[in-house]
Design an enzyme around this catalytic site. Structure first.
Site, PDB file in Angstrom:
ATOM      1  N   GLY A 312       9.645 -37.492 103.481  1.00  0.00           N
ATOM      2  CA  GLY A 312       9.376 -37.601 104.916  1.00  0.00           C
ATOM      3  C   GLY A 312      10.418 -38.504 105.535  1.00  0.00           C
ATOM      4  O   GLY A 312      11.387 -38.896 104.878  1.00  0.00           O
ATOM      5  N   ASP A 313      10.234 -38.826 106.807  1.00  0.00           N
ATOM      6  CA  ASP A 313      11.156 -39.695 107.543  1.00  0.00           C
ATOM      7  C   ASP A 313      12.632 -39.303 107.313  1.00  0.00           C
ATOM      8  O   ASP A 313      13.053 -38.275 107.775  1.00  0.00           O
ATOM      9  CB  ASP A 313      10.899 -41.163 107.186  1.00  0.00           C
ATOM     10  CG  ASP A 313       9.513 -41.625 107.649  1.00  0.00           C
ATOM     11  OD1 ASP A 313       8.807 -40.821 108.296  1.00  0.00           O
ATOM     12  OD2 ASP A 313       9.123 -42.761 107.354  1.00  0.00           O
TER      13      ASP A 313
END
Lengths: 719, 719
Positions: A312-313
């Site tokens: 993620g991110d």
């Protein structure tokens, strides 16, 4: 079963005593700091492993400030503007958040920007426009009146997207904005690597470096009201810079244009059928990211620590299902388990030592409050994840957020203990063996194939969108279903044909999207190979607007296979006859009214062999067809529900012509499922609801028995 | 008011006494024979005028039998067939009705037919296929496996479509099938004209020759189960023959291909954006039909009779709104009044002495039976027609069917008397003067323009289709609305711009259809002229998928004008914000829940100036926008209802920026309407429902009064 292990706990400063208690209770063997918290020495000693979050590209804001020309960049498109006079001025930042991005005035706009006439599609000659640094406006001279114009321009990212999101959401006030710097600049790269090395040296108690994540954030752009303007969890926009584009040209031998990135303002969303240029960009960045991430991992390993990556991110370019990922040499991947799909997205990642899932709910005040229902959310999350875990488990689990919030809800603390125990119990039973699956595989066919394994039809990680839930349900159903699933692309079919072990191909999505496939359905190799394959016994399942592209009298290019087509208005003059057959193998377990979610209008039968199984409001929503030795099923949509999951399972077995093999580790009640591990001689029956369920369980067609399951129960039995 | 006149009665043999009574009661001044009945001499004397139906192309079946090569023809497309072997055999008549059409073996298939690979779009070289006369199969050699193939082939029509329809519907048993012959053959033409001449000579009592109709039937093809397979009330397929195609080539200088007629199997339905070749064909046939019909009319006139044309059946090529129609010199047109739209379709026909409408219900056993409601149907029909009649009346009315059936329902006989009286009353009041309309006109914009005046968005005369009712409602609302309506095409805008007197342009339809306009919206002249015009004060109303064509980041090409666009999936990553404004001028008279019929999904606001007035299930269904000095309204659909008619009226006044002028001959209750005839100093208030209604009536903004209207009442008052 062991009462300890496989669980990671978020920690907080000044709560050592409570943490000790909860480590014991939940059987945690690892602890980690969350973004914004630091681990105390006392706490660090309580667990076998200590995780520490590490931000590679924003840990050193001094560096960021000193090297503003090495910040990460991005292409943005201005709002489309209509020329109402002979000269048009466009305020390019109109609608953007000036605290997030700032216009790049270092690189020559005439070289790097593009002004596009969106009425004609023409690029405006660079002598015909000017950028005024002082006003931030692009002035286009001699425009065509009432044409629409956009400017594609470069910005620097002056606020890391995740920190910005958390900052604004949690109202962090005057906490400094963190600016992300770009590892592609050699100087910055050297600084990043040496900072990591130093940090590893200093962080002796840390066992696992949890990269959150590597270098480039998924696309997240805010608007002038400091609210989300654009989000694409798969988006590569934040990885673009003149430096990268120059290196791309060297590597790939040709130059990308701004429009290759801007993509009419759609920014190459995964719903867009990917163009060669964008796929090349992905390849280019994956290679770079994997090479550079590998250097980071090697530093971590040098310090005898494990390297873990958050899915993620700043995950862009890692592509766990891409061809460069394993080159990174990462030890583990951790990600958020929003449902069964995202669970499988983590647990199926190849080539890592272990995977870990962060379960819901986050210990955040939105749920852990007076009107919140943390136990209910935990149960929903667990039930959706569990059926997928039983197919292919993650190795570890954990939670995120502020522990003190969770501790205020004793029932939640109890329920999590049960979930942790059940998670360990699963592992203690199955011991890494494979769950029973039939001999054939199910292939999900779209423009992306393997690269987007368990990632199809989505905008942002497990988020609900009205336009997608009727397709995402397919993937969610498959995530916990007793079949092996592969994700294949049109290119795969063109290059390699349809592999031997594939029994059913599923094509699901709206017309013109990467999921349905758009003009791939005009490719005669694709359509003839599939027709041939179905004719010889293959099963084809279409959901929504499968094989759709209006051409030569058909909207569904495989209308002959599907037995249905969609009326666009051109064939209203043609009478449509069709009566409903209600008795069919695929409907045998249904007890509730059929629900196709957003469904699809104007579907009608086109062949005498088509059997319409359901119509709603005059439109066909469920139909089956035979095609030579093969079969097909059409569904107007498939939001996730136990009923729909069963409808899909039965459709798969019917399509592949193996109806007589379905009653193998099979339950008659759609709210229950059975998974068998023949290698260890055990099977488990699960209740996917929070009420008591009774079902017949089939070991095989001739061996069956009744069972009653308590709410959410999983019952392990010997084969 | 007179108790006699303007009414035509259908008659039956052996009912002279009843007919006399009903002529008196309904005030009929004309009588006609229906298809299959003959007038007795006694009856003929009862009316001022006697109509007789005349069939030009099927009256003489001996001629038909003697000249099988001069029967009417047609191109048909075989079912698409998938090649599963190296050779493909296609039974071209599969699915067609062998009693209706028979393969043309007179003309060389190699010259006139076409075999098309529908997978690649290629025409198969004529040496690569053969037609076997004995089996009726086309054999294609060396096919590409798993490609789809069709054969476009010629047939003779061996059963007149209308006679076939009536024959099968009414079970006429062994009554001979009538075959239609083609007036394009000089020999047949001479025969047709001389037969007409003879018949006129013999039919001394006949005052009006009711042509039913001229030469070519609209497309109506039955399937192998003797049921309707294809119907297009506007279809020219039945006018095609090698002879006509050869003459076309001489006249237009180029040759049509079978595909120009077959059109991928859509047969140039009016929903298809017409290609140049098809428009040329229409022009060619209109010219021929008008020239030949003119000769028929001249014969009728020579015998001192009137020539009347039925708007239907063999009406193809007449095109009352086309440029050749008035050349025919027809005296009158009669057509079926299915609703307000079809009423206006008749009453607005230019250049005829009078028009006549046949009202519903037909005196047929489906309605005139125990469970039927002939009075109810008459009322519904009358109320829908009346509001349109008040805008622009037909000159005469009548009924059709079997009189004896009607006479069994005394209440119906009474109600028709009232309707006839009210019809005459309208004429006695308005005396041919024009109803009040505002200073601006409303233009309906599509690919067809004027040619399809009051004929837009339809498949077959006033028939309900799920896919069209949400658009047909627009036309129905306009048919009785106090505005002047024009139908304009994209070509009109390109050639002439937007005329001075147009205040509002409406574009309504599904993407890719002739009604919405498809790729016409990529034409920069079209979009810039409209943008410019709206920007300077014009009003634009879009319904459904107006201006739709996916290109350069937009689906609605005038999204900037409309303030809304439709989400196809490409821009899911872009956040959509929007809140609902409920207070708006266009909603002021609404009392019921808004109903957009089939409605439209995934519509969202795109501009800060967009005001969303209604959302349903998360989708915008009603929105308004300002654009420079102009305005626009978007509606997701507009099925006909009094509420929606009012919503449209208010949208029109708002869009054109004349809100303060709406209260002129205006009622506040949507179930009532007011029409004023300033020249004669009278106005009428009508109740469009069958319950009592109360309303405020505005003569103008400062002069208003309350009125109570009885069910269906029309109240005439002096200005």
């Amino acid at each position: 079963m062991g009462k300890k292990g496989r669980v990671t706990l978020p920690t907080q400063e000044g709560m050592d005593k409570e943490i000790e208690k909860i480590i014991e209770k939940w059987g945690a063997d690892a602890i980690r700091n969350s973004d914004g918290t630091q681990l105390s020495d006392g706490v660090k000693k309580l667990a076998e492993k200590v995780y520490a979050t590490y931000f590679l590209t924003r840990s050193d804001q001094e560096w960021a400030k000193e090297h503003p020309d090495q910040l990460q960049q991005m292409y943005l498109m201005s709002n489309p503007s209509i020329a109402k006079e002979n000269v048009l001025e466009i305020d390019i930042m109109d609608g953007y958040f000036t605290e997030q991005v700032t216009i790049d005035t270092n690189h020559d706009p005439k070289e790097w920007w593009e002004v596009v006439d969106r009425t004609s599609g023409e690029i405006i000659y660079k002598d015909n426009w000017e950028f005024n640094k002082n006003t931030g406006k692009v002035i286009i001279n001699e425009v065509k009146k009432y044409h629409s114009y956009t400017v594609s321009f470069l910005v620097y990212q002056i606020w890391d997207a995740t920190q910005m999101y958390n900052h604004i959401t949690n109202d962090w006030g005057d906490k400094p904005h963190e600016m992300p710097y770009d590892v592609r600049h050699p100087e910055t790269k050297e600084h990043i690597l040496s900072a990591l090395d130093n940090w590893c040296k200093e962080s002796k108690d840390v066992d696992v470096v949890r990269f959150t994540t590597f270098f480039y954030h998924f696309t997240l752009v805010f608007n002038n009201y400091a609210k989300e303007k654009f989000v694409d969890w798969f988006g590569y926009s934040g990885s673009v810079s003149p430096l990268a584009l120059e290196e791309f040209e060297k590597e790939k031998g040709y130059k990308l244009t701004p429009e290759d990135i801007i993509d009419e303002g759609y920014y190459n969303s995964p719903f867009r059928i990917p163009k060669k240029e964008f796929l090349d960009w992905l390849d280019f960045q994956q290679k770079f990211v994997s090479d550079t991430a590998k250097e980071c991992v090697e530093i971590v390993h040098k310090h005898n620590k494990e390297a873990m990556m958050f899915l993620g991110d700043n995950w862009i370019g890692t592509e766990p299902y891409g061809k460069y990922f394993q080159n990174i040499g990462i030890d583990a991947v951790v990600g958020s388990v929003g449902n069964g799909t995202t669970m499988r997205m983590i647990s199926d990642i190849p080539g890592v030592k272990y995977t870990e899932g962060r379960f819901l709910p986050y210990f955040f005040p939105d749920v852990f409050c007076k009107d919140g229902d943390p136990v209910g959310e935990a149960n929903t999350n667990w039930l959706q994840a569990r059926r997928a875990i039983l197919r292919k488990p993650i190795d570890r689990m954990g939670y995120g957020g502020y522990l003190n919030l969770a501790l205020e809800f004793p029932e939640f603390v109890e329920r999590v203990e049960e979930i942790c125990n059940e998670f360990r119990e699963i592992h203690s039973h199955i011991k890494g063996t494979k769950a029973y699956t039939p001999t054939f595989k199910v292939a999900v066919l779209n423009s992306w194939g393997k690269l987007r394994t368990w990632m199809t039809n989505q905008v942002a990680h497990a988020l609900w969108y009205k336009k997608i839930y009727s397709y995402v349900g397919l993937i969610e159903a498959l995530s916990g279903m007793a079949v092996d699933v592969e994700f294949i692309s049109f290119e795969d079919i063109k290059k390699d044909g349809i592999k031997e072990d594939i029994g059913v191909i599923i094509n699901a999505g709206d017309e013109g999207t990467a999921w349905s496939g758009g003009n791939n359905w005009l490719d005669e190799v694709v359509v003839t190979k599939i027709r041939n394959w179905v004719n010889n016994g293959g099963g084809f399942i279409g959901i929504g607007e499968p094989t759709a592209y209006q051409n030569q009298g058909r909207y569904f290019q495989l209308a002959d296979v599907l037995g249905v087509d969609k009326e666009l208005g051109y064939s209203l003059s043609t009478d449509k006859y069709g009566f409903i057959t209600k008795d069919h193998f695929i409907l045998e377990d249904q007890t509730e009214e059929l629900d196709f979610g957003e469904s699809m209008k104007s579907i009608y039968g086109v062949s005498d062999s088509t059997q319409i199984l359901a119509m709603q409001d005059g439109d066909t929503v469920l139909a089956v067809n035979t095609y030579g030795k093969g079969r097909s099923v059409y569904m107007a949509g498939l939001p996730y529900s136990p009923e729909n999951s069963r409808l899909l399972l039965r459709s798969i077995y019917w399509a592949v012509g193996k109806e007589n093999e379905i009653k193998k580790w099979y339950t008659t009640n759609v709210n229950t499922e059975c998974t068998s591990y023949e290698e260890i001689g055990e099977f488990v029956i699960i209740n996917n609801t929070n009420i008591i369920q009774e079902t017949v369980v089939y070991k095989d067609e001739n061996n069956y028995f009744n069972v009653i399951l308590q709410p959410m129960e999983s019952k392990w039995l010997d084969i």
